[in-house]
Design a protein around this motif. Structure first.
Motif, PDB file in Angstrom:
ATOM      1  N   LEU A   1       4.291   9.360  -4.404  1.00 32.47           N
ATOM      2  CA  LEU A   1       2.868   9.025  -4.479  1.00 32.47           C
ATOM      3  C   LEU A   1       2.003  10.276  -4.432  1.00 32.47           C
ATOM      4  O   LEU A   1       1.020  10.392  -5.175  1.00 32.47           O
ATOM      5  CB  LEU A   1       2.491   8.088  -3.319  1.00 32.47           C
TER       6      LEU A   1
ATOM      7  N   VAL B   1       2.870   0.139  -7.099  1.00 33.04           N
ATOM      8  CA  VAL B   1       1.605   0.248  -6.361  1.00 33.04           C
ATOM      9  C   VAL B   1       0.565  -0.671  -6.984  1.00 33.04           C
ATOM     10  O   VAL B   1      -0.169  -1.385  -6.290  1.00 33.04           O
ATOM     11  CB  VAL B   1       1.105   1.704  -6.332  1.00 33.04           C
TER      12      VAL B   1
ATOM     13  N   ARG C   1      -4.651   5.569  -2.819  1.00 37.50           N
ATOM     14  CA  ARG C   1      -3.859   4.439  -3.313  1.00 37.50           C
ATOM     15  C   ARG C   1      -4.707   3.454  -4.107  1.00 37.50           C
ATOM     16  O   ARG C   1      -4.253   2.908  -5.111  1.00 37.50           O
ATOM     17  CB  ARG C   1      -3.209   3.735  -2.117  1.00 37.50           C
TER      18      ARG C   1
END
Length: 517
Positions: free
Chosen positions: A207, A183, A219
């Motif tokens: 996640l 990520v 995120r």
């Protein structure tokens, strides 16, 4: 009717009840807000729910109406975008913030991301990129350029000595650590799944657990965490805004007897260069414009006079050709591989000018030509679906306005040429999709392209055909009225014969003329 929303693994899942996106514009310049209003139009699914001239006005504006996305300028006279974003985060649940910034706003951008912005758009980006960014953020995605984010977060790394080594041992599983690192490198869920050989569902589940364990909101916060804690370093950033590889092969550049990482250039957006995975600092914009004038004419000698005219135009530098020598020296230093023996690197000097050595150097414009040729060959062979995929691959090479921000007549001319090629590719793809009966995606994509190219009559005619094929005859006629009014207002001309005939065919329901008999 408003949309229902639910949050899962840091993403906003948008219900199908309504497609409109309600936007709050925050900028202390009325002219800037006017420009944003022209881009985020109701016809493209946007509603300007409110406007603020200062960050202090945002809470009241949000209390007065429902908002899906806040588009926030970072530089404002009183309460700036960073402080306004920080206040929103402290107030609890709030719409996602998309920051507006410029290339010289690195410190502000780092602050905005840490304050809670879920993405950013550079102010010299194309209108199409802004539209995509707002839609992505409204859908719960981050909108980040991994290379830019890596630079600013590393340059303005937040001191966190108590957490510098990353999460406490044992808090994350080995796979969760791999997902967090991916990520931070800017990979999508699909790319993470492919690299770790797991499903996208598993990636999203991991996640969600990472966010919960580390107390991260989304995120973007995970990306910041990865950089601030040394989990990802700039050299590890493996993905920029050009989402597809530029070439399929991986040639090795050799300088003397030393094997060097490949040199790669991207001109279908801001000019960028990489040596291997490391992005290079190309210096000031005039220097970049000089590099573009050489790179885009690889293996050709460009005279000193041509370079001065192409980069400076009617305002030549007072030092004349001496500035060319200075810029070339800097560029050679920047582009030279470690251990490379030749001082000239990839920029060679002849008696009359300079040339860029293009062999074994990878360029997105070269790949664009190759994929465009593949699309034409596939269409000629009757492989329409393959031709559509090739057009998609070619369009995905663009990541903003070509040569964005570069001055001079040469860059301006190349920019126009590349934008025209992009529009032609969009038209070719739409024509192929109509032949395949893909009316919904054709209409959606053409609406976005027309939003930033409002005078393109062939695109409007294709959009009318796509809407008509979906049974949306009134909407098809509305497209004609819109472009008619735009042409009359901007150029005092009426639409051409093709568009008029398309309108007449829609009015009389002439399936044969429209290609649906």
């Amino acid at each position: 009717m408003r949309r229902g929303r639910s949050r899962s693994a840091g993403r906003v899942v948008t219900g199908p009840a309504d497609a409109e996106i309600r936007v709050l514009l925050v900028d202390d310049q009325e002219l800037a807000r006017s420009g944003l209003r022209l881009i985020l139009r109701p016809n493209d699914g946007f509603v300007i729910a409110g406007e603020c001239g200062d960050g202090a006005e945002v809470p009241a504006a949000l209390a007065a109406t429902e908002v899906d996305v806040v588009v926030m300028d970072l530089r404002m006279k009183n309460v700036g975008g960073i402080e306004a974003t920080r206040r929103l985060r402290q107030s609890g649940d709030h719409p996602p913030v998309l920051a507006l910034t410029t290339f010289d706003d690195d410190e502000l951008l780092a602050g905005a991301l840490r304050a809670g912005a879920v993405g950013y758009v550079l102010k010299d980006s194309s209108a199409e990129d802004l539209i995509r960014a707002v839609r992505a953020v409204a859908a719960g995605d981050a909108w980040l350029d991994a290379a830019v984010t890596a630079r600013v977060l590393t340059t303005y790394r937040q001191a966190a000595p108590d957490r510098a080594a990353g999460p406490p041992p044992g808090l994350l599983t080995a796979r969760e650590q791999d997902v967090l690192r991916a990520v931070g490198r800017g990979l999508t869920d699909a790319e993470i799944a492919a690299s770790l050989v797991i499903s996208e569902v598993t990636v999203r589940s991991d996640l969600g657990r990472i966010f919960a364990k580390l107390g991260l909101r989304d995120r973007t916060a995970a990306v910041i965490y990865a950089f601030d804690h040394g989990i990802v370093n700039p050299g590890e950033v493996g993905r920029d805004h050009a989402p597809r590889p530029i070439v399929r092969d991986r040639p090795t550049v050799r300088a003397g007897s030393v094997s060097a990482p490949p040199l790669r250039f991207s001109a279908l957006g801001p000019l960028r260069a990489w040596r291997g995975v490391a992005q290079l600092d190309l210096g000031p914009v005039r220097q970049q414009a000089l590099l573009a004038a050489l790179v885009l004419r690889s293996d050709q000698t460009v005279t000193d006079a041509e370079l001065l005219d192409g980069v400076w135009g009617l305002e030549p530098p007072g030092t004349g050709v001496n500035v060319l020598r200075t810029y070339v020296l800097r560029l050679r230093t920047c582009l030279r591989a470690a251990g490379e023996s030749t001082k000239e690197s990839v920029i060679r000097r002849s008696r009359t000018g300079y040339s860029f050595v293009g062999h074994a150097v990878r360029m997105d414009v070269t790949r664009l030509r190759e994929i465009t040729a593949e699309a034409g060959a596939a269409e000629e062979a009757g492989e329409l679906a393959m031709a559509v995929d090739a057009c998609t691959d070619a369009l995905d090479l663009f990541h903003g306005e070509p040569l964005a921000g570069l001055p001079g007549p040469f860059a301006a001319g190349e920019r126009l040429r590349l934008v025209e090629r992009k529009v032609k590719l969009s038209q070719q793809k739409a024509e192929l999709q109509l032949r395949l009966g893909r009316y919904v995606e054709t209409a959606d994509e053409l609406s976005a392209v027309l939003a930033v190219n409002p005078h393109r009559e062939p695109l409007a005619a294709l959009l009318m055909r796509a809407l008509y094929a979906r049974g949306l005859r009134a909407e098809a006629l509305a497209v004609y009225r819109r472009i008619h009014d735009q042409l009359v207002r901007d150029f005092e001309v009426e639409p051409g014969e093709e568009l008029r005939r398309t309108r007449a065919a829609v009015l009389r329901r002439d399936d044969g003329y429209l290609g649906f008999a």
